[in-house]
Motif scaffolding. Structure first.
Motif, PDB file in Angstrom:
ATOM      1  N   GLU A  46       0.740  -1.122   0.053  1.00 24.21           N
ATOM      2  CA  GLU A  46      -0.131   0.004   0.002  1.00 24.21           C
ATOM      3  C   GLU A  46       0.632   1.240  -0.050  1.00 24.21           C
ATOM      4  OE1 GLU A  46      -3.240   2.352  -0.100  1.00 24.21           O
ATOM      5  OE2 GLU A  46      -3.012   0.507  -0.742  1.00 24.21           O
ATOM      6  N   LEU A  47       1.940   0.978   0.873  1.00 25.16           N
ATOM      7  CA  LEU A  47       2.811   2.374   0.563  1.00 25.16           C
ATOM      8  C   LEU A  47       3.354   2.751  -0.625  1.00 25.16           C
ATOM      9  CD1 LEU A  47       4.364   1.902   4.209  1.00 25.16           C
ATOM     10  CD2 LEU A  47       2.802   3.599   3.782  1.00 25.16           C
ATOM     11  N   CYS A  48       3.797   1.641  -1.329  1.00 22.98           N
ATOM     12  CA  CYS A  48       4.573   1.843  -2.422  1.00 22.98           C
ATOM     13  C   CYS A  48       3.443   2.221  -3.458  1.00 22.98           C
ATOM     14  CB  CYS A  48       5.115   0.391  -3.043  1.00 22.98           C
ATOM     15  SG  CYS A  48       6.656  -0.097  -2.159  1.00 22.98           S
ATOM     16  N   ARG A  49       2.294   1.770  -3.486  1.00 17.10           N
ATOM     17  CA  ARG A  49       1.122   2.255  -4.221  1.00 17.10           C
ATOM     18  C   ARG A  49       0.973   4.073  -4.097  1.00 17.10           C
ATOM     19  NH1 ARG A  49      -3.857   4.004  -4.205  1.00 17.10           N
ATOM     20  NH2 ARG A  49      -4.170   3.520  -2.045  1.00 17.10           N
ATOM     21  N   ARG A  50       0.918   4.241  -2.986  1.00 14.00           N
ATOM     22  CA  ARG A  50       0.680   5.525  -2.648  1.00 14.00           C
ATOM     23  C   ARG A  50       1.840   6.357  -3.136  1.00 14.00           C
ATOM     24  NH1 ARG A  50      -2.531   5.989   3.199  1.00 14.00           N
ATOM     25  NH2 ARG A  50      -4.009   4.240   2.935  1.00 14.00           N
ATOM     26  N   ILE A  51       2.988   6.184  -2.958  1.00 20.78           N
ATOM     27  CA  ILE A  51       4.302   6.828  -3.382  1.00 20.78           C
ATOM     28  C   ILE A  51       4.203   6.954  -4.881  1.00 20.78           C
ATOM     29  CG2 ILE A  51       6.562   6.580  -3.530  1.00 20.78           C
ATOM     30  CD1 ILE A  51       6.873   5.250  -0.827  1.00 20.78           C
ATOM     31  N   ASN A  52       3.644   5.770  -5.387  1.00 21.24           N
ATOM     32  CA  ASN A  52       3.663   5.928  -6.950  1.00 21.24           C
ATOM     33  C   ASN A  52       2.763   6.876  -7.433  1.00 21.24           C
ATOM     34  OD1 ASN A  52       5.998   4.026  -7.249  1.00 21.24           O
ATOM     35  ND2 ASN A  52       4.245   2.098  -7.163  1.00 21.24           N
ATOM     36  N   GLU A  53       1.731   7.010  -6.833  1.00 16.86           N
ATOM     37  CA  GLU A  53       0.598   7.686  -7.153  1.00 16.86           C
ATOM     38  C   GLU A  53       1.031   9.489  -6.740  1.00 16.86           C
ATOM     39  OE1 GLU A  53      -3.122   7.033  -5.131  1.00 16.86           O
ATOM     40  OE2 GLU A  53      -3.484   5.521  -6.602  1.00 16.86           O
ATOM     41  N   VAL A  54       1.758   9.512  -5.993  1.00 22.06           N
ATOM     42  CA  VAL A  54       2.338  10.970  -5.465  1.00 22.06           C
ATOM     43  C   VAL A  54       3.162  11.342  -6.475  1.00 22.06           C
ATOM     44  CG1 VAL A  54       3.492  12.297  -3.864  1.00 22.06           C
ATOM     45  CG2 VAL A  54       1.649  10.809  -3.051  1.00 22.06           C
ATOM     46  N   GLU A  55       4.223  10.396  -6.806  1.00 28.26           N
ATOM     47  CA  GLU A  55       5.195  10.685  -7.857  1.00 28.26           C
ATOM     48  C   GLU A  55       4.651  10.960  -9.216  1.00 28.26           C
ATOM     49  OE1 GLU A  55       8.005   7.443  -7.115  1.00 28.26           O
ATOM     50  OE2 GLU A  55       8.810   8.576  -5.658  1.00 28.26           O
ATOM     51  N   ALA A  56       3.539   9.996  -9.477  1.00 25.75           N
ATOM     52  CA  ALA A  56       2.986  10.192 -10.850  1.00 25.75           C
ATOM     53  C   ALA A  56       1.984  11.292 -10.918  1.00 25.75           C
ATOM     54  CB  ALA A  56       2.153   8.881 -11.145  1.00 25.75           C
ATOM     55  N   GLY A  57       1.900  12.150  -9.820  1.00 25.80           N
ATOM     56  CA  GLY A  57       0.915  13.208  -9.703  1.00 25.80           C
ATOM     57  C   GLY A  57      -0.536  12.826 -10.018  1.00 25.80           C
ATOM     58  N   ALA A  59      -2.187  11.897  -7.069  1.00 30.17           N
ATOM     59  CA  ALA A  59      -2.666  11.885  -5.840  1.00 30.17           C
ATOM     60  C   ALA A  59      -3.085  13.416  -5.528  1.00 30.17           C
ATOM     61  CB  ALA A  59      -1.609  11.439  -4.706  1.00 30.17           C
ATOM     62  N   GLN A  60      -4.127  13.668  -4.831  1.00 28.88           N
ATOM     63  CA  GLN A  60      -4.225  14.960  -4.457  1.00 28.88           C
ATOM     64  C   GLN A  60      -3.794  15.280  -3.045  1.00 28.88           C
ATOM     65  OE1 GLN A  60      -8.392  15.953  -3.794  1.00 28.88           O
ATOM     66  NE2 GLN A  60      -8.306  17.840  -3.221  1.00 28.88           N
TER      67      GLN A  60
END
Length: 76
Positions: A46-57, A59-60
């Motif tokens: 889950e942490l990796c998924r969230r980091i990837n979303e942030v890095e890909a722009g 995530a809000q």
């Protein structure tokens, strides 16, 4: 057990700050029970998924002060 809790507390308080922090961490961990490897792995994923979303722009991101202000407004 045989150890006087007050004497044990006094001995713990005589430790250095680093030693007290480690002791506190170990005592708290002892209350949690054994670690569940499946849960730890799920959190890693889950942490990796969230980091990837942030890095890909994707995530809000929210400003921490705004979030805290909303919480304070709701809790009064």
């Amino acid at each position: 057990m045989g150890t006087d809790p007050e004497a044990l507390r006094d001995a713990a308080l005589a430790l250095s700050e680093v030693e007290r922090a480690k002791l506190a961490r170990d005592l708290i961990a002892s209350l949690d029970g054994p670690a569940d490897d499946d849960v730890a792995e799920a959190w890693d994923i889950e942490l990796c998924r969230r980091i990837n979303e942030v890095e890909a722009g994707k995530a809000q991101l929210l400003d921490a002060e705004d979030v805290l202000a909303r919480i304070r407004a709701r809790t009064g």
